[in-house]
Design a protein around this motif. Structure first.
Motif, PDB file in Angstrom:
ATOM      1  N   ARG A 286       0.809  -1.224   0.000  1.00 22.92           N
ATOM      2  CA  ARG A 286       0.000   0.000   0.000  1.00 22.92           C
ATOM      3  C   ARG A 286       0.839   1.270   0.000  1.00 22.92           C
ATOM      4  O   ARG A 286       0.324   2.366   0.235  1.00 22.92           O
ATOM      5  CB  ARG A 286      -0.942  -0.009   1.196  1.00 22.92           C
ATOM      6  N   ALA A 287       2.134   1.159  -0.219  1.00 25.57           N
ATOM      7  CA  ALA A 287       3.010   2.329  -0.176  1.00 25.57           C
ATOM      8  C   ALA A 287       2.544   3.420  -1.133  1.00 25.57           C
ATOM      9  O   ALA A 287       2.489   4.601  -0.775  1.00 25.57           O
ATOM     10  CB  ALA A 287       4.452   1.917  -0.497  1.00 25.57           C
ATOM     11  N   GLY A 288       2.202   3.023  -2.360  1.00 23.38           N
ATOM     12  CA  GLY A 288       1.745   4.015  -3.331  1.00 23.38           C
ATOM     13  C   GLY A 288       0.461   4.694  -2.904  1.00 23.38           C
ATOM     14  O   GLY A 288       0.307   5.907  -3.051  1.00 23.38           O
ATOM     15  N   LYS A 289      -0.460   3.922  -2.336  1.00 25.88           N
ATOM     16  CA  LYS A 289      -1.733   4.487  -1.886  1.00 25.88           C
ATOM     17  C   LYS A 289      -1.517   5.494  -0.767  1.00 25.88           C
ATOM     18  O   LYS A 289      -2.119   6.582  -0.770  1.00 25.88           O
ATOM     19  CB  LYS A 289      -2.650   3.363  -1.408  1.00 25.88           C
ATOM     20  N   THR A 292      -0.052   8.698  -2.136  1.00 20.41           N
ATOM     21  CA  THR A 292      -1.038   9.416  -2.954  1.00 20.41           C
ATOM     22  C   THR A 292      -2.000  10.199  -2.071  1.00 20.41           C
ATOM     23  O   THR A 292      -2.322  11.370  -2.354  1.00 20.41           O
ATOM     24  CB  THR A 292      -1.820   8.429  -3.839  1.00 20.41           C
ATOM     25  N   ILE A 293      -2.457   9.597  -0.992  1.00 20.09           N
ATOM     26  CA  ILE A 293      -3.382  10.287  -0.095  1.00 20.09           C
ATOM     27  C   ILE A 293      -2.681  11.442   0.609  1.00 20.09           C
ATOM     28  O   ILE A 293      -3.249  12.531   0.759  1.00 20.09           O
ATOM     29  CB  ILE A 293      -3.961   9.298   0.940  1.00 20.09           C
ATOM     30  N   GLY A 300      -0.618  18.342  -3.338  1.00 18.63           N
ATOM     31  CA  GLY A 300       0.151  17.694  -4.379  1.00 18.63           C
ATOM     32  C   GLY A 300       1.607  17.463  -4.037  1.00 18.63           C
ATOM     33  O   GLY A 300       2.373  16.970  -4.873  1.00 18.63           O
ATOM     34  N   ARG A 301       2.014  17.804  -2.811  1.00 18.29           N
ATOM     35  CA  ARG A 301       3.397  17.624  -2.386  1.00 18.29           C
ATOM     36  C   ARG A 301       3.476  16.624  -1.240  1.00 18.29           C
ATOM     37  O   ARG A 301       2.484  16.330  -0.581  1.00 18.29           O
ATOM     38  CB  ARG A 301       3.996  18.963  -1.941  1.00 18.29           C
ATOM     39  N   GLY A 315      -8.544  19.005   1.063  1.00 16.82           N
ATOM     40  CA  GLY A 315      -9.055  17.987   0.163  1.00 16.82           C
ATOM     41  C   GLY A 315     -10.035  17.033   0.831  1.00 16.82           C
ATOM     42  O   GLY A 315     -10.291  17.111   2.036  1.00 16.82           O
ATOM     43  N   PRO A 316     -10.608  16.115   0.065  1.00 15.06           N
ATOM     44  CA  PRO A 316     -11.642  15.206   0.573  1.00 15.06           C
ATOM     45  C   PRO A 316     -11.181  14.342   1.736  1.00 15.06           C
ATOM     46  O   PRO A 316     -11.934  14.136   2.691  1.00 15.06           O
ATOM     47  CB  PRO A 316     -11.985  14.356  -0.660  1.00 15.06           C
ATOM     48  N   TRP A 317      -9.957  13.811   1.650  1.00  9.58           N
ATOM     49  CA  TRP A 317      -9.470  12.978   2.749  1.00  9.58           C
ATOM     50  C   TRP A 317      -9.354  13.793   4.039  1.00  9.58           C
ATOM     51  O   TRP A 317      -9.708  13.326   5.125  1.00  9.58           O
ATOM     52  CB  TRP A 317      -8.129  12.366   2.390  1.00  9.58           C
ATOM     53  N   ALA A 318      -8.851  15.007   3.914  1.00 15.16           N
ATOM     54  CA  ALA A 318      -8.710  15.878   5.088  1.00 15.16           C
ATOM     55  C   ALA A 318     -10.070  16.213   5.672  1.00 15.16           C
ATOM     56  O   ALA A 318     -10.256  16.218   6.897  1.00 15.16           O
ATOM     57  CB  ALA A 318      -7.962  17.149   4.699  1.00 15.16           C
TER      58      ALA A 318
END
Length: 358
Positions: A286-289, A292-293, A300-301, A315-318
């Motif tokens: 899950r490293a990429g996931k 990405t989140i 974006g950083r 953003g949505p996750w936050a």
């Protein structure tokens, strides 16, 4: 065992930084020296403590993102080995690695209590809460021997000086004889960090910190002694610890915590590559996931270094994390406050060699 993994250590690499125009290198020492001459696992890395002699002990800041303007750090580096620790880059200033060096090559400031007394005696000193544990943990394992934190608390207790403590160690219970009377006078607030209740995840993220059950027990002990406790579930790591938010807040509230706080994981400077290497070693599926989140929450950083936004996220996750946190705090009776108001009117400067006449 993966050759990258060190028993009871957090970082998987030990490279120095070229951020200060020094050539980057991979620090050697016991592990690399021994690899050619031993079979199987490399020997354990030793913890080495060096005495540091600063000229002052109180550090000042003007950050708009934190609730204090001064702090004390009895130690540089931290044996807890938390992979996400935002203080890791400070070792780069010493041309040491923010990786394994940060966890194994520590610096203690035994003159800290003497310097603290001198600074509190200065005629122009204006009292304000001193924060301890905001950079490296003042109750990390070496405190058992050096007792620098204990001596500083003794001085602050003696002078009626307000104190804020952040730790992920139940060693703080040792000092309840000092902290409880201070709390009765409105002089101290404690924040205990619990980012996971799962012993396996905690051991991976924070290999030498006390296990979660001991921290919850410390919250209960402090609360029973009348010491106000805030639980910090910082940092929240998406796809690894975020699912535990409600469970941690419930356990902390049932143990007596009054307040709660959280910050999504931050990856400043050298922490980002260390964290990526840790993900690849422990959570390759899950490293990429995860990254990405994190980038989705940080514009974006890997990290947002800007004042006013670096402790927050977007953003949505936050938004989802924020909503879940607010609902859970209401459900379990926790207030979304990092620190309670501490008294500053009880401070009496320490006496010097010559006692006060009045």
């Amino acid at each position: 065992m993966d050759s990258k993994l060190r028993p009871a250590r957090g970082a998987t690499v030990n490279r120095t930084s070229d951020r200060f125009h020094l050539p980057a290198r991979e620090a050697d020492g016991d592990w690399l020296d021994a690899r050619a001459s031993v079979d199987g696992d490399a020997p354990k890395l030793r913890t080495i403590v060096t005495v540091e002699k600063p000229r002052t002990i109180i550090t000042r800041n003007q950050s708009p993102d934190i609730a204090f303007d001064r702090s004390i750090n009895p130690y540089r580096g931290c044996e807890h080995g938390c992979i996400y620790c935002f203080a890791r880059p400070t070792h780069a200033y010493l041309d040491l690695s923010p990786g394994l060096d940060f966890e194994t090559k520590l610096f203690a400031k035994p003159d800290g209590p003497v310097l603290l007394r001198k600074e509190l005696m200065k005629p122009g000193y204006v009292v304000g809460p001193i924060a301890m544990g905001t950079n490296t943990d003042p109750y990390q394992p070496i405190e058992s021997e050096w007792r620098i934190m204990r001596q500083c608390v003794e001085i602050l207790s003696e002078t009626g000086h307000p104190l804020m403590i952040t730790t992920k160690s139940d060693r703080i219970v040792r000092d309840m004889d000092l902290l409880a009377p201070m709390a009765a006078r409105g002089l101290v607030g404690v924040m205990i960090s619990v980012i996971s209740l799962d012993p396996k995840i905690a051991m991976t993220l924070e290999p030498r910190a006390p296990r979660p059950a001991r921290r919850i027990a410390a919250i209960r002990a402090l609360s029973d002694a009348g010491i106000p406790v805030t639980v910090s579930i910082s940092p929240i790591i998406p796809a690894i610890t975020d699912h535990e938010m409600e469970h941690i807040l419930q356990a902390a509230a049932e143990a007596g915590a009054l307040n709660a706080s959280y910050i999504p994981v931050r990856l400043p400077f050298e922490v980002a590559p260390l964290f990526r290497a840790w993900l690849d070693a422990h959570f390759p599926d899950r490293a990429g996931k995860v990254m990405t989140i994190i980038r989705d929450m940080r514009g974006g950083r890997d990290n947002d270094p800007n004042f006013h936004s670096r402790m927050k996220s977007e953003g949505p996750w936050a938004d989802l994390l924020r909503t879940r946190f607010q609902i859970a705090c209401r459900k379990y009776g926790l207030r979304k406050r990092e620190w309670m108001k501490l008294r500053t009117d009880l401070f009496v400067p320490p006496e010097g060699d010559q006692m006060r006449l009045l």
